[in-house]
Structure formats: C-alpha cells, structure tokens
Design a protein around this motif. Structure first.
Motif, PDB file in Angstrom:
ATOM      1  N   HIS A 136       1.591 -11.104  29.789  1.00  0.00           N
ATOM      2  CA  HIS A 136       0.445 -10.331  30.260  1.00  0.00           C
ATOM      3  C   HIS A 136       0.033  -9.259  29.258  1.00  0.00           C
ATOM      4  N   LEU A 137       0.958  -8.809  28.419  1.00  0.00           N
ATOM      5  CA  LEU A 137       0.667  -7.745  27.455  1.00  0.00           C
ATOM      6  C   LEU A 137       0.047  -8.291  26.176  1.00  0.00           C
ATOM      7  N   VAL A 138       0.524  -9.424  25.701  1.00  0.00           N
ATOM      8  CA  VAL A 138       0.104  -9.941  24.397  1.00  0.00           C
ATOM      9  C   VAL A 138      -1.401 -10.209  24.306  1.00  0.00           C
ATOM     10  N   PRO A 139      -2.057 -10.829  25.310  1.00  0.00           N
ATOM     11  CA  PRO A 139      -3.503 -11.042  25.187  1.00  0.00           C
ATOM     12  C   PRO A 139      -4.285  -9.747  25.008  1.00  0.00           C
ATOM     13  N   VAL A 140      -3.836  -8.687  25.653  1.00  0.00           N
ATOM     14  CA  VAL A 140      -4.510  -7.390  25.529  1.00  0.00           C
ATOM     15  C   VAL A 140      -4.387  -6.878  24.095  1.00  0.00           C
ATOM     16  N   LEU A 141      -3.184  -6.956  23.525  1.00  0.00           N
ATOM     17  CA  LEU A 141      -2.974  -6.496  22.150  1.00  0.00           C
ATOM     18  C   LEU A 141      -3.773  -7.343  21.163  1.00  0.00           C
ATOM     19  N   LEU A 142      -3.798  -8.661  21.390  1.00  0.00           N
ATOM     20  CA  LEU A 142      -4.565  -9.539  20.506  1.00  0.00           C
ATOM     21  C   LEU A 142      -6.064  -9.265  20.606  1.00  0.00           C
ATOM     22  N   PHE A 143      -6.527  -8.930  21.798  1.00  0.00           N
ATOM     23  CA  PHE A 143      -7.934  -8.593  21.975  1.00  0.00           C
ATOM     24  C   PHE A 143      -8.290  -7.347  21.168  1.00  0.00           C
ATOM     25  N   ILE A 144      -7.399  -6.369  21.149  1.00  0.00           N
ATOM     26  CA  ILE A 144      -7.622  -5.156  20.348  1.00  0.00           C
ATOM     27  C   ILE A 144      -7.702  -5.517  18.865  1.00  0.00           C
ATOM     28  N   VAL A 145      -6.787  -6.374  18.408  1.00  0.00           N
ATOM     29  CA  VAL A 145      -6.791  -6.826  17.009  1.00  0.00           C
ATOM     30  C   VAL A 145      -8.107  -7.529  16.685  1.00  0.00           C
ATOM     31  N   LEU A 146      -8.542  -8.431  17.575  1.00  0.00           N
ATOM     32  CA  LEU A 146      -9.774  -9.184  17.363  1.00  0.00           C
ATOM     33  C   LEU A 146     -10.982  -8.261  17.332  1.00  0.00           C
ATOM     34  N   ALA A 147     -11.035  -7.317  18.269  1.00  0.00           N
ATOM     35  CA  ALA A 147     -12.162  -6.375  18.324  1.00  0.00           C
ATOM     36  C   ALA A 147     -12.212  -5.503  17.073  1.00  0.00           C
ATOM     37  N   TYR A 148     -11.052  -5.024  16.638  1.00  0.00           N
ATOM     38  CA  TYR A 148     -10.992  -4.188  15.427  1.00  0.00           C
ATOM     39  C   TYR A 148     -11.502  -4.973  14.220  1.00  0.00           C
ATOM     40  N   THR A 149     -11.091  -6.229  14.123  1.00  0.00           N
ATOM     41  CA  THR A 149     -11.517  -7.064  12.996  1.00  0.00           C
ATOM     42  C   THR A 149     -13.023  -7.314  13.041  1.00  0.00           C
ATOM     43  N   MET A 150     -13.555  -7.573  14.230  1.00  0.00           N
ATOM     44  CA  MET A 150     -14.990  -7.838  14.380  1.00  0.00           C
ATOM     45  C   MET A 150     -15.822  -6.618  13.986  1.00  0.00           C
ATOM     46  N   PHE A 151     -15.343  -5.424  14.338  1.00  0.00           N
ATOM     47  CA  PHE A 151     -16.109  -4.212  14.058  1.00  0.00           C
ATOM     48  C   PHE A 151     -15.735  -3.567  12.723  1.00  0.00           C
ATOM     49  N   SER A 152     -14.938  -4.277  11.929  1.00  0.00           N
ATOM     50  CA  SER A 152     -14.617  -3.836  10.556  1.00  0.00           C
ATOM     51  C   SER A 152     -14.980  -4.993   9.623  1.00  0.00           C
ATOM     52  N   PRO A 153     -16.274  -5.177   9.371  1.00  0.00           N
ATOM     53  CA  PRO A 153     -16.739  -6.376   8.663  1.00  0.00           C
ATOM     54  C   PRO A 153     -16.181  -6.549   7.253  1.00  0.00           C
ATOM     55  N   ARG A 154     -15.722  -5.469   6.619  1.00  0.00           N
ATOM     56  CA  ARG A 154     -15.198  -5.591   5.252  1.00  0.00           C
ATOM     57  C   ARG A 154     -13.666  -5.663   5.234  1.00  0.00           C
ATOM     58  N   LEU A 155     -13.048  -5.634   6.406  1.00  0.00           N
ATOM     59  CA  LEU A 155     -11.592  -5.680   6.469  1.00  0.00           C
ATOM     60  C   LEU A 155     -11.076  -6.973   5.843  1.00  0.00           C
ATOM     61  N   GLY A 156     -10.199  -6.823   4.869  1.00  0.00           N
ATOM     62  CA  GLY A 156      -9.569  -7.978   4.243  1.00  0.00           C
ATOM     63  C   GLY A 156     -10.284  -8.524   3.026  1.00  0.00           C
ATOM     64  N   TYR A 157     -11.493  -8.028   2.735  1.00  0.00           N
ATOM     65  CA  TYR A 157     -12.220  -8.539   1.579  1.00  0.00           C
ATOM     66  C   TYR A 157     -11.725  -7.916   0.269  1.00  0.00           C
ATOM     67  N   GLU A 158     -11.225  -6.715   0.356  1.00  0.00           N
ATOM     68  CA  GLU A 158     -10.721  -6.043  -0.845  1.00  0.00           C
ATOM     69  C   GLU A 158      -9.608  -5.080  -0.448  1.00  0.00           C
ATOM     70  N   ASN A 159      -8.796  -4.708  -1.431  1.00  0.00           N
ATOM     71  CA  ASN A 159      -7.699  -3.776  -1.151  1.00  0.00           C
ATOM     72  C   ASN A 159      -8.239  -2.393  -0.805  1.00  0.00           C
ATOM     73  N   GLN A 160      -7.565  -1.731   0.134  1.00  0.00           N
ATOM     74  CA  GLN A 160      -7.965  -0.388   0.551  1.00  0.00           C
ATOM     75  C   GLN A 160      -6.756   0.537   0.470  1.00  0.00           C
ATOM     76  N   GLU A 161      -6.989   1.807   0.710  1.00  0.00           N
ATOM     77  CA  GLU A 161      -5.891   2.781   0.704  1.00  0.00           C
ATOM     78  C   GLU A 161      -4.942   2.498   1.871  1.00  0.00           C
ATOM     79  N   PRO A 162      -3.636   2.451   1.612  1.00  0.00           N
ATOM     80  CA  PRO A 162      -2.691   2.211   2.710  1.00  0.00           C
ATOM     81  C   PRO A 162      -2.642   3.380   3.682  1.00  0.00           C
TER      82      PRO A 162
END
Length: 253
Positions: free
Chosen positions: A107-133
């Motif tokens: 019951h917990l994992v889908p909620v966490l995955l949804f947060i990951v998916l939403a963050y990725t959708m609203f961060s369009p440049r995430l993963g395209y280039e290296n960023q500050e850690p």
C-alpha cells in the motif's frame, strides 16, 4: 528445491519473456513486472517464483552492468560503498520475506512511486545533464543501499525506478550514468537475495536458466540503446515503467 517439467512451448515463453524483461529492465527497471507473473503462470508457488525471479534477474543485471561499466558510463570503484550496503540490505530483506508476508508494504510503494513519477514529470530537464549533488555520495549509498537493498530483497517492484530517480535527484547524475549505477545495485541486491532463496530451496533452476538466457541478450541490447540514445530515450520508458508499476500495485492492493 522446486522442480517443474517444461514443454518446448513453455521454454520458448520463458526465454522470450526474459529477453523482453532484460531489455526493459536494463533501461528503466521494472523487468519483474513482466517476469514474475509468467513464473507464477507456469506453476511455481509464490516463494519459488520470487526466488527464480532473482535467479534470472541476476543474469540480466550482470549483463547490463558489465556493458555500462565497459563503456565508461558506470564506475565500479566509486560504487563500492553502495555495493556493500545494498548487499547487506538485500540479504536482510530476502531473509525477512521468507518469514513474513509483504502485504503491508504494497500500500505504501505506489504512493512513493507516484511521487517519483510526479517529480520527474515536473522536472523536464531531470537526467539530461549532470547537476549539483544534493547529498554526499557515501551517505547516499549508505542510506539508499540499506533501504532499497532491503526493499528489493523483501518485495522488489519499483526498485530500479527508485534507484534511478534517487541517483538523478540526490547525486545529480544524468540518466545514462544513473541507469548504469542502478544496474550495478540491482545486480548486487539480486545476488544477495538469490543466495538466501537458494538456502531456503526456493529456486527453480530449470525455469530460471531458460529465462536468464533471454535476459542476457535483452539486457545487452537495452543497455546499448540506453547508452547510445541517452536521456531522451530512457526518460519516457522510465516514466512508463513507473506508471505501470503503480497501476499494478494499486490493482493488487
């Protein structure tokens, strides 16, 4: 030891399922969404299906991890802290799953995955280039290694998505390097978990080896394409796999 008789048609299904799963898993994780239902459908009980899934998955993640390392997109030495703590976490998780039912975590994992998916959708440049850690590398590997290692040994669905997003967000790596690190950590948790499933005699070697043969080929093809095509290719597959994992887990809840 779980032994099942396999007809030629079932062998073909296992092989091509492994090939498809290895391809998808080497790019964005989520291969278990494809392989586990098939292993259950050929007559393996749940614990044996989980153990056999770790067996075939180990071959696929090894093939993909080697390819990423060989082509300079992942560094084994820099990942050593993560390997150690992921192994420890996965060993603890796989030991625990053979004693307990993982139902409460579903019951917990889908909620966490949804947060990951939403963050990725609203961060369009995430993963395209290296960023500050945002987190020191050793601390990241200790925390995520223990946590995701345990989770992968205990339950599993979405582990690759959590690793990839975590590496992109907290270590600032692009998606190619994040995919490479994810494969190394997936292999580590798979081999650790597999050891305990073998001890518990919850592995079907026949089914696992046929599926593993497909995994090796699919993982090599998928990792080659991920390295060549980059984040523009990985990102939509990553988001699709995360969404399908959420749907599957909600459906089973």
């Amino acid at each position: 030891m779980n032994i099942i008789q396999l007809c030629p048609e079932t062998i073909a299904i296992l092989f091509f399922t492994g090939l498809l799963a290895g391809f998808v898993d080497s790019i964005a994780g989520g291969g278990g969404l494809i392989t586990l239902p098939v292993l259950l459908s050929v007559g393996l009980p749940p614990q044996a299906a989980l153990g056999t899934n770790k067996l075939q998955g180990t071959f696929g993640t090894l093939s993909a991890a080697y390819n990423f390392i060989h082509k300079g997109e992942a560094d084994l030495k820099k990942s050593s802290t993560g390997i150690l703590f992921t192994f420890i976490g996965a060993a603890m998780g796989s030991f625990t799953i053979q004693l307990l039912d993982p139902g409460f975590i579903r019951h917990l994992v889908p909620v966490l995955l949804f947060i990951v998916l939403a963050y990725t959708m609203f961060s369009p440049r995430l993963g395209y280039e290296n960023q500050e850690p945002k987190m020191a590398q050793n601390l990241f590997f200790i925390v995520f290694g223990l946590g995701l290692g345990f989770y992968d040994g205990f339950f599993g669905p979405g582990t690759g998505s959590f690793w990839t997003s975590g590496v992109c967000i907290f270590l600032g790596y692009n998606m190619i390097k994040a995919a490479g690190i994810t494969r190394i950590m997936n292999f580590t948790s798979n081999i650790a978990a597999l050891s305990f499933f073998i001890i518990g005699k919850n592995v079907s070697w026949t089914a696992g080896i046929w599926m593993a043969a497909g995994q090796v080929i699919g993982a090599r093809i998928g990792s080659d394409m991920a390295i060549k095509k980059g984040a523009g290719f990985i990102r939509p597959i990553f988001m699709t796999v995360a969404a399908l994992t959420i749907i599957r887990l909600f459906y089973k809840s």
